[in-house]
Design an enzyme around this catalytic site. Structure first.
Site, PDB file in Angstrom:
ATOM      1  N   GLU A   1       7.810   2.476   7.544  1.00 19.24           N
ATOM      2  CA  GLU A   1       8.490   1.925   6.518  1.00 19.24           C
ATOM      3  C   GLU A   1      10.059   1.927   7.126  1.00 19.24           C
ATOM      4  O   GLU A   1      10.717   1.366   7.050  1.00 19.24           O
ATOM      5  CB  GLU A   1       8.345   2.373   5.313  1.00 19.24           C
ATOM      6  CG  GLU A   1       7.063   1.811   4.614  1.00 19.24           C
ATOM      7  CD  GLU A   1       6.501   2.819   3.601  1.00 19.24           C
ATOM      8  OE1 GLU A   1       6.091   4.015   4.080  1.00 19.24           O
ATOM      9  OE2 GLU A   1       6.318   2.288   2.468  1.00 19.24           O
TER      10      GLU A   1
ATOM     11  N   ASN B   1      15.979   7.165   2.379  1.00 25.76           N
ATOM     12  CA  ASN B   1      14.973   6.816   1.214  1.00 25.76           C
ATOM     13  C   ASN B   1      15.393   7.864   0.393  1.00 25.76           C
ATOM     14  O   ASN B   1      14.900   9.202   0.246  1.00 25.76           O
ATOM     15  CB  ASN B   1      13.496   7.019   1.772  1.00 25.76           C
ATOM     16  CG  ASN B   1      12.500   6.648   0.747  1.00 25.76           C
ATOM     17  OD1 ASN B   1      12.860   6.618  -0.237  1.00 25.76           O
ATOM     18  ND2 ASN B   1      11.424   6.759   1.445  1.00 25.76           N
TER      19      ASN B   1
ATOM     20  N   HIS C   1       5.271  -1.440  -1.897  1.00 26.68           N
ATOM     21  CA  HIS C   1       4.880  -1.061  -0.747  1.00 26.68           C
ATOM     22  C   HIS C   1       5.352  -2.135   0.286  1.00 26.68           C
ATOM     23  O   HIS C   1       4.759  -2.167   1.255  1.00 26.68           O
ATOM     24  CB  HIS C   1       3.444  -0.838  -0.578  1.00 26.68           C
ATOM     25  CG  HIS C   1       3.227   0.427  -1.145  1.00 26.68           C
ATOM     26  ND1 HIS C   1       2.154   0.951  -1.809  1.00 26.68           N
ATOM     27  CD2 HIS C   1       3.704   1.722  -0.879  1.00 26.68           C
ATOM     28  CE1 HIS C   1       2.057   2.037  -2.293  1.00 26.68           C
ATOM     29  NE2 HIS C   1       3.021   2.691  -1.885  1.00 26.68           N
TER      30      HIS C   1
ATOM     31  N   ARG D   1      -1.397   8.967  -9.976  1.00 25.36           N
ATOM     32  CA  ARG D   1      -1.181   7.786 -10.836  1.00 25.36           C
ATOM     33  C   ARG D   1      -2.468   7.206 -11.152  1.00 25.36           C
ATOM     34  O   ARG D   1      -3.404   7.322 -10.432  1.00 25.36           O
ATOM     35  CB  ARG D   1      -0.130   6.775 -10.238  1.00 25.36           C
ATOM     36  CG  ARG D   1       1.296   6.940 -10.239  1.00 25.36           C
ATOM     37  CD  ARG D   1       1.952   6.155  -9.453  1.00 25.36           C
ATOM     38  NE  ARG D   1       2.696   6.851  -8.136  1.00 25.36           N
ATOM     39  CZ  ARG D   1       3.221   6.018  -7.271  1.00 25.36           C
ATOM     40  NH1 ARG D   1       3.046   4.633  -7.216  1.00 25.36           N
ATOM     41  NH2 ARG D   1       3.619   6.581  -6.096  1.00 25.36           N
TER      42      ARG D   1
ATOM     43  N   ILE E   1      -3.921   8.552   4.055  1.00 25.97           N
ATOM     44  CA  ILE E   1      -5.427   8.487   3.958  1.00 25.97           C
ATOM     45  C   ILE E   1      -5.933   7.402   4.714  1.00 25.97           C
ATOM     46  O   ILE E   1      -6.837   7.853   5.769  1.00 25.97           O
ATOM     47  CB  ILE E   1      -5.883   8.428   2.496  1.00 25.97           C
ATOM     48  CG1 ILE E   1      -5.002   9.489   1.554  1.00 25.97           C
ATOM     49  CG2 ILE E   1      -7.233   8.382   2.313  1.00 25.97           C
ATOM     50  CD1 ILE E   1      -5.510   9.287  -0.076  1.00 25.97           C
ATOM     51  N   GLY E   2      -5.337   6.288   4.789  1.00 22.99           N
ATOM     52  CA  GLY E   2      -5.995   5.252   5.561  1.00 22.99           C
ATOM     53  C   GLY E   2      -5.704   5.398   7.043  1.00 22.99           C
ATOM     54  O   GLY E   2      -6.879   4.939   7.712  1.00 22.99           O
ATOM     55  N   GLU E   3      -4.744   6.336   7.539  1.00 18.94           N
ATOM     56  CA  GLU E   3      -4.784   6.570   8.744  1.00 18.94           C
ATOM     57  C   GLU E   3      -5.448   7.677   9.309  1.00 18.94           C
ATOM     58  O   GLU E   3      -5.944   7.869  10.581  1.00 18.94           O
ATOM     59  CB  GLU E   3      -3.036   6.602   9.501  1.00 18.94           C
ATOM     60  CG  GLU E   3      -2.418   5.318   9.209  1.00 18.94           C
ATOM     61  CD  GLU E   3      -0.746   5.563   9.255  1.00 18.94           C
ATOM     62  OE1 GLU E   3      -0.427   6.529   9.898  1.00 18.94           O
ATOM     63  OE2 GLU E   3      -0.216   5.018   8.836  1.00 18.94           O
TER      64      GLU E   3
ATOM     65  N   LEU F   1      -3.054   3.314   1.935  1.00 17.11           N
ATOM     66  CA  LEU F   1      -3.452   4.464   0.918  1.00 17.11           C
ATOM     67  C   LEU F   1      -2.795   5.764   1.480  1.00 17.11           C
ATOM     68  O   LEU F   1      -3.270   6.561   2.182  1.00 17.11           O
ATOM     69  CB  LEU F   1      -5.163   4.746   1.406  1.00 17.11           C
ATOM     70  CG  LEU F   1      -6.035   3.156   1.513  1.00 17.11           C
ATOM     71  CD1 LEU F   1      -7.422   3.588   1.845  1.00 17.11           C
ATOM     72  CD2 LEU F   1      -5.927   2.813  -0.034  1.00 17.11           C
ATOM     73  N   GLY F   2      -1.872   6.021   0.782  1.00 15.80           N
ATOM     74  CA  GLY F   2      -1.029   7.376   0.799  1.00 15.80           C
ATOM     75  C   GLY F   2      -1.097   7.790  -0.665  1.00 15.80           C
ATOM     76  O   GLY F   2      -2.027   7.892  -1.390  1.00 15.80           O
TER      77      GLY F   2
ATOM     78  N   GLY G   1       1.045   7.308  -2.918  1.00 13.55           N
ATOM     79  CA  GLY G   1       0.820   5.800  -3.557  1.00 13.55           C
ATOM     80  C   GLY G   1      -0.154   4.957  -3.166  1.00 13.55           C
ATOM     81  O   GLY G   1      -0.178   5.118  -1.705  1.00 13.55           O
TER      82      GLY G   1
ATOM     83  N   ARG H   1      16.167   2.149   1.279  1.00 12.72           N
ATOM     84  CA  ARG H   1      15.057   1.699   0.570  1.00 12.72           C
ATOM     85  C   ARG H   1      15.527   1.528  -0.955  1.00 12.72           C
ATOM     86  O   ARG H   1      15.657   2.448  -1.544  1.00 12.72           O
ATOM     87  CB  ARG H   1      13.998   2.829   0.672  1.00 12.72           C
ATOM     88  CG  ARG H   1      12.691   2.194  -0.003  1.00 12.72           C
ATOM     89  CD  ARG H   1      11.712   3.324  -0.070  1.00 12.72           C
ATOM     90  NE  ARG H   1      10.307   2.772  -0.357  1.00 12.72           N
ATOM     91  CZ  ARG H   1       9.058   3.156   0.173  1.00 12.72           C
ATOM     92  NH1 ARG H   1       9.317   4.556   0.907  1.00 12.72           N
ATOM     93  NH2 ARG H   1       8.216   2.463   0.002  1.00 12.72           N
TER      94      ARG H   1
ATOM     95  N   ARG I   1      -7.239  15.717   1.124  1.00 15.37           N
ATOM     96  CA  ARG I   1      -7.624  16.585   1.960  1.00 15.37           C
ATOM     97  C   ARG I   1      -8.219  17.878   1.150  1.00 15.37           C
ATOM     98  O   ARG I   1      -9.390  18.216   1.431  1.00 15.37           O
ATOM     99  CB  ARG I   1      -6.541  17.200   2.928  1.00 15.37           C
ATOM    100  CG  ARG I   1      -6.075  16.549   4.008  1.00 15.37           C
ATOM    101  CD  ARG I   1      -4.981  16.790   4.606  1.00 15.37           C
ATOM    102  NE  ARG I   1      -3.737  16.610   3.803  1.00 15.37           N
ATOM    103  CZ  ARG I   1      -2.352  16.687   4.219  1.00 15.37           C
ATOM    104  NH1 ARG I   1      -2.278  16.787   5.421  1.00 15.37           N
ATOM    105  NH2 ARG I   1      -1.552  16.493   3.064  1.00 15.37           N
TER     106      ARG I   1
END
Ligand code: ADP
Length: 407
Positions: free
Chosen positions: A383, A11, A185, A245, A333-335, A213-214, A216, A97, A289
């Site tokens: 990923e 990546n 994504h 962004r 963020i999502g996890e 939700l990271g 990006g 990637r 955070r």
């Protein structure tokens, strides 16, 4: 140390190269989705540093500040280092990637000269990322021409989005030139779509929204496991508010910035990609955070706006799906952020989302109550393992006669 063939997953970004190593095939005690190890080279062009963890061992190396070493140097270094560190293992293939596959590349693709030339033509569509992805392929190809290289695209999974939904309200000739919604994504969403049946078979066969939700951030609407819509469109700027962004913005605001503020393209690009989002709104940090820990009102407002946008766009995608069976949270963020998941689910109570607070605090995976009208889940994305899987599958297919991989 593994005594086996490996898939090298790469990546490559503007100043960093992340890599990981996966078994090229299942065998012995090797689990194909588990990396042997990996690492990164960061600070390229500034102060390059190499960190890796392989077979339980950590290695670090740095180069003198300001020494002008190009990307090619680091791919050479990486291959030499792998050969020394894992002498009994061989790289069977490299999976890259690649951010943009345009409309033509709807599946992972073995790279040859013609493919590389086609991918080069897509650089104007993703000028910040595509050149680095392609530089990695070129550099590895020059150093190790015998290693098959596979391009795995962030856009490919979204090629199932209906043609009409790929259009903007511009004269159609612009879409024909490439100005259309692509979605990004895709490697993450394909991973989640593949994992979903083991969590929620009904939702996997029905309508699910995945919230990646990271740093990006985007949403993807899945119908029967295929992408039906994505909040990112032509570029990775669209949709949600992200770390740095801007997300959705009135195009009139951009005309204003160009005309009244005298911004040129480079300044506008920097503002929208690097200085906006959570960072710009809070004036504090791009990291969720830091914002959650801060009592600065602007930080609190940025967090609220982030959650507002997610909920608003979940509703928009639910309209495209004609209803919603499940919502999945994934990425940094999502996890990991229970308060953000809770704030988003509160905003979606009208849609039937009912959070189980204890399960949410415990990290899931099921975080909806028994009575919740939509399934609520946390599913960790991966990923890199998706790239390894795609690379392996393509190489396995090559050994048998197979139809073209490109749509
Ligand atoms: P990327 O998009 O760069 O791959 P990740 O998916 O790893 O990023 O997400 C990184 C982001 O996740 C960080 O910038 C941070 O804002 C957020 N994050 C990570 N852990 C937590 C946490 N415990 N609480 C809130 N946010 C978190």
């Amino acid at each position: 140390m593994p005594n086996t063939n490996m898939v090298l997953v790469v990546n490559a970004g503007s100043s960093s190269i992340k890599f990981s190593l996966y078994p090229a095939a299942a065998g012995g005690d090797a689990r194909v989705d588990e990396a042997f190890g990996g690492g990164l080279i960061e600070g390229i062009g500034i102060q390059p540093q190499f960190k890796a963890r392989i077979a339980g061992q950590t290695v670090e190396e740095s180069w003198p500040q300001g020494r002008s070493l190009d990307h090619e140097h680091f791919y050479g270094f990486l291959l030499d280092w792998l050969a020394q560190t894992l002498p009994q293992a061989a790289i069977a293939a490299a999976g890259h990637r690649v951010v943009h596959g345009g409309t033509a590349f709807a599946a992972p693709t073995l790279v040859d000269g013609a493919v590389l030339a086609e991918l080069e033509r897509l650089v104007p569509l993703a000028p910040l990322h595509q050149p680095h992805n392609l530089a990695a392929i070129r550099a590895l190809g020059a150093r190790a021409p015998g290693i098959p290289q596979v391009a795995c695209f962030d856009t490919a999974f979204h090629r199932s989005i209906p043609a009409r939904d790929q259009l903007y309200g511009l004269p159609l000739s612009f879409a024909e030139e490439g100005l259309r919604r692509y979605g990004f994504h895709g490697l993450s969403y394909e991973f989640i779509a593949g994992a979903l049946p083991t969590y929620d078979a009904d939702a996997a066969a029905g309508r699910t929204i995945v919230a990646h939700l990271g740093n990006g951030a985007s949403l993807c609407a899945l119908q029967h496991g295929r992408s039906r819509a994505c909040t990112m469109g032509f570029s990775t700027l669209d949709g949600l508010i992200m770390g740095t962004r801007c997300g959705n913005i009135d195009p009139g605001a951009l005309i204003y910035l160009l005309r009244e503020k005298g911004m040129d393209v480079a300044a506008l690009e920097k503002l929208l990609y690097k200085e906006s989002g959570l960072l710009g709104l809070s004036g504090l940090s791009a990291d969720m955070r830091d914002l959650l820990a801060s009592d600065k009102p602007e930080a609190g407002q940025a967090v609220e706006m982030f959650c507002d946008r997610v909920a608003q766009q979940v509703a928009a995608l639910a309209a495209q799906l004609g209803g919603l069976d499940a919502l999945v949270f994934t990425a940094g963020i999502g996890e990991r952020s229970a308060p953000i998941r809770a704030a988003i689910c509160r905003r979606l109570a009208w849609l039937g989302a009912e959070l189980d607070d204890a399960a949410n605090a415990a990290g899931g995976p099921r975080i909806g109550t028994a009575g919740s009208r939509i399934g609520l889940w946390i599913i960790p994305t991966d990923e890199e393992s998706m790239i390894a899987r795609q690379t392996r599958a393509l190489l396995a297919g090559r050994r048998q006669p197979r139809a073209a991989t490109r749509a």
